[in-house]
Write a protein that holds these residues in place. Sequence first.
Motif, PDB file in Angstrom:
ATOM      1  N   VAL A  14       3.277  -0.494  17.774  1.00  0.00           N
ATOM      2  CA  VAL A  14       4.565  -1.125  18.067  1.00  0.00           C
ATOM      3  C   VAL A  14       5.375  -1.223  16.784  1.00  0.00           C
ATOM      4  CG1 VAL A  14       5.696  -3.222  18.884  1.00  0.00           C
ATOM      5  CG2 VAL A  14       3.579  -2.432  19.976  1.00  0.00           C
ATOM      6  N   ILE A  15       6.627  -0.759  16.829  1.00  0.00           N
ATOM      7  CA  ILE A  15       7.547  -0.888  15.703  1.00  0.00           C
ATOM      8  C   ILE A  15       8.809  -1.575  16.211  1.00  0.00           C
ATOM      9  CG2 ILE A  15       8.914   0.314  13.959  1.00  0.00           C
ATOM     10  CD1 ILE A  15       6.861   2.548  13.964  1.00  0.00           C
ATOM     11  N   LEU A  16       9.126  -2.723  15.644  1.00  0.00           N
ATOM     12  CA  LEU A  16      10.303  -3.478  16.045  1.00  0.00           C
ATOM     13  C   LEU A  16      11.538  -2.967  15.309  1.00  0.00           C
ATOM     14  CD1 LEU A  16       8.770  -7.085  15.939  1.00  0.00           C
ATOM     15  CD2 LEU A  16       8.849  -5.488  17.861  1.00  0.00           C
ATOM     16  N   ASP A  17      12.710  -3.246  15.880  1.00  0.00           N
ATOM     17  CA  ASP A  17      13.959  -2.793  15.265  1.00  0.00           C
ATOM     18  C   ASP A  17      14.144  -3.364  13.863  1.00  0.00           C
ATOM     19  OD1 ASP A  17      14.543  -1.390  17.543  1.00  0.00           O
ATOM     20  OD2 ASP A  17      15.869  -2.925  18.384  1.00  0.00           O
ATOM     21  N   GLU A  18      13.592  -4.567  13.621  1.00  0.00           N
ATOM     22  CA  GLU A  18      13.782  -5.225  12.334  1.00  0.00           C
ATOM     23  C   GLU A  18      12.739  -4.830  11.304  1.00  0.00           C
ATOM     24  OE1 GLU A  18      15.300  -7.650  15.701  1.00  0.00           O
ATOM     25  OE2 GLU A  18      13.324  -6.840  15.204  1.00  0.00           O
ATOM     26  N   ASP A  19      11.750  -4.033  11.678  1.00  0.00           N
ATOM     27  CA  ASP A  19      10.600  -3.786  10.810  1.00  0.00           C
ATOM     28  C   ASP A  19      10.935  -2.907   9.610  1.00  0.00           C
ATOM     29  OD1 ASP A  19       8.780  -5.325  12.124  1.00  0.00           O
ATOM     30  OD2 ASP A  19       7.831  -3.677  13.215  1.00  0.00           O
ATOM     31  N   THR A  20      10.438  -3.338   8.462  1.00  0.00           N
ATOM     32  CA  THR A  20      10.360  -2.500   7.272  1.00  0.00           C
ATOM     33  C   THR A  20       8.902  -2.209   6.958  1.00  0.00           C
ATOM     34  OG1 THR A  20      12.391  -3.474   6.402  1.00  0.00           O
ATOM     35  CG2 THR A  20      10.986  -2.312   4.832  1.00  0.00           C
ATOM     36  N   ILE A  21       8.055  -3.225   7.136  1.00  0.00           N
ATOM     37  CA  ILE A  21       6.602  -3.084   7.074  1.00  0.00           C
ATOM     38  C   ILE A  21       6.104  -3.165   8.510  1.00  0.00           C
ATOM     39  CG2 ILE A  21       4.455  -4.063   6.199  1.00  0.00           C
ATOM     40  CD1 ILE A  21       6.282  -2.967   4.020  1.00  0.00           C
ATOM     41  N   VAL A  22       5.337  -2.183   8.972  1.00  0.00           N
ATOM     42  CA  VAL A  22       4.959  -2.128  10.388  1.00  0.00           C
ATOM     43  C   VAL A  22       3.509  -2.572  10.577  1.00  0.00           C
ATOM     44  CG1 VAL A  22       6.638  -0.321  10.883  1.00  0.00           C
ATOM     45  CG2 VAL A  22       4.306   0.321  10.235  1.00  0.00           C
ATOM     46  N   GLY A  23       3.216  -2.916  11.841  1.00  0.00           N
ATOM     47  CA  GLY A  23       1.875  -3.358  12.200  1.00  0.00           C
ATOM     48  C   GLY A  23       1.933  -4.523  13.154  1.00  0.00           C
TER      49      GLY A  23
ATOM     50  N   LEU B 136       8.384  -9.589   0.832  1.00  0.00           N
ATOM     51  CA  LEU B 136       7.175 -10.410   0.819  1.00  0.00           C
ATOM     52  C   LEU B 136       7.199 -11.431   1.957  1.00  0.00           C
ATOM     53  CD1 LEU B 136       6.904 -10.975  -3.031  1.00  0.00           C
ATOM     54  CD2 LEU B 136       5.112  -9.931  -1.618  1.00  0.00           C
ATOM     55  N   ALA B 137       8.352 -12.044   2.195  1.00  0.00           N
ATOM     56  CA  ALA B 137       8.460 -13.023   3.280  1.00  0.00           C
ATOM     57  C   ALA B 137       8.197 -12.373   4.637  1.00  0.00           C
ATOM     58  CB  ALA B 137       9.839 -13.685   3.257  1.00  0.00           C
ATOM     59  N   MET B 138       8.719 -11.166   4.854  1.00  0.00           N
ATOM     60  CA  MET B 138       8.455 -10.442   6.104  1.00  0.00           C
ATOM     61  C   MET B 138       6.966 -10.160   6.265  1.00  0.00           C
ATOM     62  SD  MET B 138      11.525  -7.634   6.145  1.00  0.00           S
ATOM     63  CE  MET B 138      13.207  -8.055   6.597  1.00  0.00           C
ATOM     64  N   PHE B 139       6.341  -9.733   5.192  1.00  0.00           N
ATOM     65  CA  PHE B 139       4.901  -9.457   5.209  1.00  0.00           C
ATOM     66  C   PHE B 139       4.115 -10.715   5.548  1.00  0.00           C
ATOM     67  CE2 PHE B 139       1.087  -9.732   2.420  1.00  0.00           C
ATOM     68  CZ  PHE B 139       0.272  -8.818   3.075  1.00  0.00           C
ATOM     69  N   LEU B 140       4.459 -11.842   4.926  1.00  0.00           N
ATOM     70  CA  LEU B 140       3.731 -13.088   5.167  1.00  0.00           C
ATOM     71  C   LEU B 140       3.891 -13.556   6.608  1.00  0.00           C
ATOM     72  CD1 LEU B 140       4.571 -14.979   1.846  1.00  0.00           C
ATOM     73  CD2 LEU B 140       2.451 -13.772   2.430  1.00  0.00           C
TER      74      LEU B 140
END
Length: 741
Positions: A71-80, A261-265
Amino acid sequence: MSELEQAGAPVAVDATRLDRLRARRLAEDERLVCMERARILMAAEREHASLERVPRQAAVLRDLCEGITPVILDEDTIVGQMPAVIPSAEEEALIARRPELFVEPGVPGWFDGISICVPEWDLLLQRGLGGIAAYALERLSVLPGDAARAEFYRAAIAAMQAVSTLLRRYASRALELARHAGPRRRRELELIAARCDRVAWDPPVDLPEALQLLQIVHMALSCLVGGRDVTPGRVDQYLLPFYRTSIERGQLARDDAVTLLAMFLLRLTQTAGNASDFESNHRRSPCRYSHLYVTVGGVTRDGAPAENELSLAIADAIRRLAYKEPTLLLRYHADMDAALLGSITGLMADRLPVTVYNDAVVIPGLVENGVPEPDARCYAHSACHNAFVPGLEAGSGPGGFYNVPRMVLLAMTGGRDPVSGEMAGAATPEPDRLATFEDLWAAFAEQVRFALARGREASQRRWAQHYRDATPLLYSCLVRAALEAGESCWTAAPVSHLNHYFAGIATAIDSLTAIREVAFGDDAGDRVSLPELARILSADWSGHEALRRRIRTELPRFGQDDRAVRDLTARVGDLWADEVQRASEGMERLAMWPGFYSHMAHLRLGEHTPATPDGRASGDPLSENLSPSAGTARCSATSKLLSMAALPLHRAPAGAATLAVSLGETETRKRAEVIRGLMEAYFDLGGLHLQVNVVGREALLDAVRHPDFHRDLMVRVAGFNAYFVLLPEAEQQDIIRRSER
C-alpha cells in the motif's frame, strides 16, 4: 550513489503531508483489520505443516512478503503501510474462530514472533539485507556436518530474500502508480521505486534510504510476523552517518529532514491503535498495545557524551509530529548539551510524549544486575520503562507486578489471606507472637522471599513453554550473537531478563510506618495490638474512623519530608533488590531484575486487596509507581522527589516516577525552566527517571465533562502518552487523583 544523488535532485518534503498523515491516523476506524495476513497464514499452515520449525519460519515469512498488498498512500515519501479493511460479517466470524491470527505475535507455537525488543538496527544499516545474507552464506560454507546451524543459515538467507522481495514489490507498485500520476508526484514515485529497489539488497547511503529500509523491516517484524514494542532504540546513533550525508551533500535541508523523520516516526506505530493500553485499546493487530521509545543522548560505549545534531533534529520531529507515539526518551547525563536539554524540557512543558532517564543511575543498575559496563552504556528502552541492552539480550518484559502491600498484610496474619483465612503466603508467626517491629519485619521479608520464589518458578515455566524452542527468525538475523552462532536469539544472546516489579510502593511503606507507630510505638496509651489492627483491617476500618484518620493525617508518610520514612524506604527497597537478586541466582535465561514500577497494575491489584494499615480502604487503588498515595497531605514537589530518591534506584534499572506539576497557563519557557530545575535536582539526589504531567485538576475535570473540546489533550500514563478522553473512566480518575497531590 543513489539515483537521487546521481541526478543531483534534493528531496523537498511537504510539511502539509505530515498534517494529512496525522489526521488520517487520528481518523482511523478502530475496526480496521488486516485480513490478508490471516488468510496468508492459514494457507501457510496447510502448505508448510510438514516443515521443521526453523525452515518453516522462512517459508511463512516468504509467503507473507510475497502475498501482502504493498500500500502506498498519496502523502507517502517513505512507504510501508499495512492493508486493512473493516471486516464483513463473514470475516468477523473468522476472527472469532481464529483470534490468534489477528491479535497475537506470530502464531503461538507455530510461527515465532517476538515482542519487547530492540534489534541491532546498526547491523541492518551497515550490511543491508544482502550483506547479512552473504555472511550467512559464508558461515554455511564452513559448517560441514553441523546440520542445525546449516539449517539456520539457509533459513536466514531465505528470510533476507523474502524481505528483499517485499521491497521490490513496493518499487513495482510505485512505478505502476507513477504511470498515472502528475509530473511532480510521478517523479516522487520514481524516486521511491529507485530507493526501494536499491535497499532491497544493498545497504543504504543516505537518510531517505536508511529510513525506507528501517520502515519495511520494522513493518515486517511488528505487523507481518507480529510483535509488540519492536523498538527503534538509539536512533540518533545509528542514523547519524546517513543524516550527515544527506545534509552535507545538500540532498535534504534540515527542516525537510525533520519532517521526514516525523513521518517515519508516525508510520512506526501503524496498526497499534489510537487508544493507549490493555483496557482501552480494541485494535485487532499483532502489535496492538505497542509503545515505542526513541532514545537520544546518553553516553557512548567508552563513556563520552553521545548527543549530536541528530538528537536535536529528532526532538524537533517529535514536536512537529505532535502525536501520542512514539515517546522520546532522553538519556540524561551531567554534561548534557544545553540546547538539547532545553528542547526536551520544552516538549515536556507542552505535554508532548517525553520521558527522561539518568545515566548515572541506570548504568550502575544494569552493571549490578550482571551487564558489563561497556554494554550497559549502550542501553535503550523497549516497552514501558524497560531498560534493554541491544545485542546482549534477545527479549525482555515484565516478570510480574508484585502486590507488596498484600505481603505486609500476610506478615500480619501468619501467611493467611486476611479475608478467606486460607494460606496464601509463607507460614510465618501468628500476629500475637510478633512482639517487636523487627519480628514483623522478619515475617514481611519471608513473605517477599516466598512470592519471589514463586515468581522464579513462573519465569522458568515461561522460558520452557514459550522461548526455549522458539526461533523468531527475522529478528534473530538482526542480533549479532544469533547470526554469529547460527541459532535462535533466545539461546545465542548472552542475557535476557524479566523485570520483577515492586507495586504499591507508597502503600507498603506507609503501612509499615503505621504498624511501627500504632502497634509498636513508644506511647503505650495509643497502641493498638497487631492482632487487633488485623481485625480492624478485616472489617475495613468499620467503627474505627478515628484511628484511620489519625494514621492518614497525623503519622508521617511517603512523599513528606520525614527522615524516618526515608530510612524505611531505603530499607524496603534494599530488601526488594536483595531478594530479587537472590531468587535469580543460577538462572541461565530470563534473569530476574528488580524494578520499582506499577504500570497500571495498581488499579487492578487494589481492587482485590483488603484494607491496608496506611488507612487505605478495601478495593481502593494502591499507590502508583514511585508516587505518594492519593490524598497524602503536606507534599511539595521537593519532598516527593526526596522520598523517591530514598529508594536504592541504582540497583534497579527499571522504574518510573511521574510528577504532576500544575503550572497554570504560564508560557512554555517558564514551565520548561521549572521542569528542568526539578529534574536536575532529582537526578543529583540519585533519581532514576522522571516524567511530568503538566495539566491541572480543573482542566482534567472539564475534559471529563466536555470530551469533544479536549480530543487532543495528552497526559502521561505509566510509560506512554495517551489522549485523556480515550482512557477508561478508572484510568481518567486515577490521573485526576494524582493531579490533586
